[in-house]
Design a protein around this motif. Structure first.
Motif, short mmCIF file in Angstrom:
data_model
loop_
_atom_site.label_atom_id
_atom_site.label_comp_id
_atom_site.label_asym_id
_atom_site.label_seq_id
_atom_site.Cartn_x
_atom_site.Cartn_y
_atom_site.Cartn_z
N PRO A 85 0.80 -1.23 0.00
CA PRO A 85 0.00 0.00 0.00
C PRO A 85 0.83 1.27 0.00
O PRO A 85 0.27 2.37 -0.11
CB PRO A 85 -0.82 -0.12 1.28
N GLU A 86 2.16 1.14 0.11
CA GLU A 86 2.99 2.33 0.16
C GLU A 86 3.40 2.84 -1.21
O GLU A 86 4.14 3.82 -1.32
CB GLU A 86 4.26 2.03 0.98
N GLN A 87 2.90 2.22 -2.30
CA GLN A 87 3.23 2.67 -3.65
C GLN A 87 2.08 2.36 -4.60
O GLN A 87 1.17 1.59 -4.26
CB GLN A 87 4.50 1.98 -4.15
N LEU A 88 2.11 2.99 -5.76
CA LEU A 88 1.12 2.66 -6.78
C LEU A 88 1.28 1.20 -7.18
O LEU A 88 2.40 0.67 -7.22
CB LEU A 88 1.31 3.55 -8.02
N PRO A 89 0.17 0.53 -7.51
CA PRO A 89 0.28 -0.88 -7.92
C PRO A 89 1.17 -1.03 -9.15
O PRO A 89 0.92 -0.40 -10.19
CB PRO A 89 -1.18 -1.27 -8.24
N ASP A 90 2.24 -1.79 -9.00
CA ASP A 90 3.18 -1.96 -10.11
C ASP A 90 2.70 -3.10 -11.01
O ASP A 90 3.11 -4.26 -10.86
CB ASP A 90 4.60 -2.22 -9.58
N LEU A 91 1.84 -2.76 -11.97
CA LEU A 91 1.33 -3.75 -12.91
C LEU A 91 2.46 -4.22 -13.81
O LEU A 91 3.11 -3.40 -14.47
CB LEU A 91 0.21 -3.12 -13.75
N PRO A 92 2.74 -5.52 -13.85
CA PRO A 92 3.85 -6.00 -14.69
C PRO A 92 3.60 -5.67 -16.16
O PRO A 92 2.47 -5.65 -16.63
CB PRO A 92 3.83 -7.52 -14.46
N TRP A 93 4.68 -5.44 -16.89
CA TRP A 93 4.54 -5.07 -18.28
C TRP A 93 3.92 -6.19 -19.11
O TRP A 93 3.25 -5.92 -20.12
CB TRP A 93 5.90 -4.67 -18.86
N GLY A 94 4.14 -7.43 -18.72
CA GLY A 94 3.51 -8.53 -19.44
C GLY A 94 2.00 -8.44 -19.38
O GLY A 94 1.30 -8.58 -20.40
N LEU A 95 1.47 -8.20 -18.18
CA LEU A 95 0.03 -8.06 -18.02
C LEU A 95 -0.48 -6.78 -18.69
O LEU A 95 -1.57 -6.76 -19.27
CB LEU A 95 -0.33 -8.06 -16.53
N ALA A 96 0.31 -5.71 -18.61
CA ALA A 96 -0.09 -4.47 -19.27
C ALA A 96 -0.19 -4.64 -20.78
O ALA A 96 -1.13 -4.13 -21.41
CB ALA A 96 0.91 -3.36 -18.93
N VAL A 121 -0.90 -7.40 -22.33
CA VAL A 121 -2.12 -8.19 -22.56
C VAL A 121 -3.35 -7.28 -22.60
O VAL A 121 -4.23 -7.42 -23.45
CB VAL A 121 -2.27 -9.28 -21.49
N VAL A 122 -3.41 -6.32 -21.67
CA VAL A 122 -4.52 -5.36 -21.67
C VAL A 122 -4.51 -4.51 -22.93
O VAL A 122 -5.57 -4.22 -23.51
CB VAL A 122 -4.45 -4.48 -20.40
N LEU A 123 -3.32 -4.10 -23.39
CA LEU A 123 -3.24 -3.29 -24.60
C LEU A 123 -3.71 -4.08 -25.82
O LEU A 123 -4.39 -3.54 -26.70
CB LEU A 123 -1.81 -2.80 -24.80
N VAL A 124 -3.34 -5.35 -25.90
CA VAL A 124 -3.80 -6.20 -27.01
C VAL A 124 -5.32 -6.35 -26.96
O VAL A 124 -6.01 -6.30 -27.99
CB VAL A 124 -3.11 -7.57 -26.97
N SER A 125 -5.86 -6.51 -25.77
CA SER A 125 -7.30 -6.62 -25.60
C SER A 125 -8.00 -5.33 -26.05
O SER A 125 -9.04 -5.37 -26.73
CB SER A 125 -7.64 -6.91 -24.14
N ALA A 126 -7.41 -4.18 -25.71
CA ALA A 126 -7.99 -2.90 -26.13
C ALA A 126 -7.95 -2.75 -27.64
O ALA A 126 -8.92 -2.26 -28.25
CB ALA A 126 -7.24 -1.75 -25.46
N ALA A 127 -6.87 -3.19 -28.27
CA ALA A 127 -6.77 -3.10 -29.74
C ALA A 127 -7.81 -4.01 -30.40
O ALA A 127 -8.43 -3.64 -31.41
CB ALA A 127 -5.36 -3.49 -30.19
N THR A 128 -8.02 -5.19 -29.83
CA THR A 128 -9.04 -6.10 -30.36
C THR A 128 -10.43 -5.51 -30.23
O THR A 128 -11.25 -5.58 -31.16
CB THR A 128 -8.97 -7.44 -29.63
#
Length: 424
Positions: free
Chosen positions: A285-296, A298-305
């Motif tokens: 909780p002491e930092q912004l959630p560090d979303l791994p680039w691999g998962l990020a 995946v989200v970008l590919v989903s958005a493009a689809t």
């Protein structure tokens, strides 16, 4: 008083069988009864019952009379549906406040249970305070916008359906805002200088680059999709029918209620990413959630689809051919005044326009004459019009010769013109 009790089912105001539009229960009950009565009337006509003797001898006259009767009944059903949708939206802010309170109680219980043994920390206090602020903001926004759906107002599209792209973007905005508020709460509670510096460094871009990137992309997709849909509607390349009210299923389905791959994968992938981010926030909780680039990615590919799916959907209705309708036993021949013609094509019934009030708005232009498409009932629905076939009579006002035939759909989109020969 007796008249009022009779209107409300004899059990007092807004109770039991109330059908008024002043309360959600009455609007919902009135719409349900109107739909049931329309279905009974339609099925009775489909079975040949209820026709007056004056038109029973003529197939064309009985068809026209039945179509007019069903059109009038469908108008009442549509009116009741709009009343139900308005009452549902007006009462949504109360359900939003209840859901926010339930979420707060659930968070408090989870934090209390996980604090057993580990002890209560400033991060738990900050998390609970941030949840109170977010819930209070949502409740206040719901009350101020209670006439337009409360908290759902930003995610309701112009067609009165929940927008998948906006819902996903709002979810990420709320999540990031909550994460920042958690850091703000801890910073306010921190007393040591080193703790404050560590919390401030938790907001650095290198800590939450993946989360910030996903937030930027889904927000951009929400804005771009609205622009794309608007331009396609204005260009008559996409037909949009307004819904009576938003439904949760809108996030996963198209306007006709069928599931769509682009929407489903977009919601599922982002829900998984948000769940991962929530766990990371709980752990650190002491930092912004560090979303791994691999998962990020995946989200970008989903958005493009999802965006590609929005570009690919829709299309203009088209007339492929016009022929003379022929029943068993009829002789072959040219199209004459008074004959029925079959208009074959695609896209005549837009998604979401399967209701009788929408179908009754379809028009066929035969030369300079506008012919309303008759509703032909069958058990459970209509055999005319359909998405690929329309049957209309050629009125006596049509002059013999070469005329153009064109279909105007329920939302006002015009098809191409097809030339046919009308003989005397």
């Amino acid at each position: 008083m007796a008249v009022q009790e009779a209107r409300h089912g004899g059990v007092g105001a807004h109770g039991g069988g109330c059908e008024c539009g002043d309360c959600p229960h009455g609007a919902r009950e009135g719409h349900r009864r109107a739909v049931a009565e329309f279905a009974l009337r339609r099925d009775a006509f489909a079975a040949g019952q209820g026709l007056p003797a004056a038109v029973a001898h003529s197939a064309s006259a009985s068809r026209q009379w039945v179509s007019e009767e069903l059109t009038q009944s469908a108008g009442l059903v549509a009116e009741r549906g709009r009343a139900e949708g308005g009452a549902w939206l007006a009462g949504l802010w109360r359900r939003t406040a209840g859901a926010a309170l339930a979420a707060l109680v659930l968070l408090l219980l989870v934090q209390a249970l996980t604090a057993v043994g580990a002890g209560w920390t400033p991060a738990r206090t900050a998390g609970l305070a941030a949840a109170v602020l977010v819930a209070g903001a949502l409740t206040a926004a719901s009350w101020f916008h209670r006439a337009r759906g409360g908290a759902l107002a930003p995610v309701i599209g112009e067609d009165n359906r929940l927008s998948t792209s906006r819902a996903v973007a709002v979810s990420w905005v709320l999540f990031v805002a909550y994460a920042v508020l958690v850091l703000v709460g801890q910073l306010a509670l921190a007393s040591a200088h080193g703790q404050r510096e560590a919390l401030i460094s938790g907001l650095e871009l290198r800590r939450g680059a993946g989360t910030v990137t996903v937030l930027a992309v889904v927000s951009g997709v929400a804005v771009l999709v609205r622009r794309v849909v608007g331009l396609r509607v204005l260009g008559q390349r996409l037909q949009k029918v307004r819904a009576d009210r938003p439904r949760a299923a809108d996030l996963l389905t198209d306007d006709a209620g069928g599931g769509t791959f682009a929407d489903i994968q977009y919601v599922v992938i982002n829900a998984v990413a948000l769940a991962f981010g929530a766990v990371r926030l709980a752990r650190r909780p002491e930092q912004l959630p560090d979303l791994p680039w691999g998962l990020a990615v995946v989200v970008l590919v989903s958005a493009a689809t999802y965006l590609a799916g929005k570009y690919a959907e829709g299309g203009r209705p088209v007339v492929l051919s016009v022929v003379r309708a022929r029943e068993a036993g009829d002789l072959d021949g040219p199209i004459r005044t008074g004959d029925d013609i079959e208009i074959r094509g695609a896209g005549f019934v837009p998604p979401g326009a399967q209701s009788a009030d929408r179908l009754s708005r379809m028009v066929v232009r035969i030369g300079a004459v506008n012919v309303h498409v008759p509703l032909v009932p069958v058990a459970g629905g209509f055999s005319n019009p359909t998405d690929t076939l329309l049957t209309v009579p050629v009125p006596a006002d049509v002059e013999p010769g070469r005329v153009e035939v064109q279909v105007v759909t329920a939302v006002g989109v015009e098809t191409n013109r097809c030339v046919v020969e009308i003989t005397e």
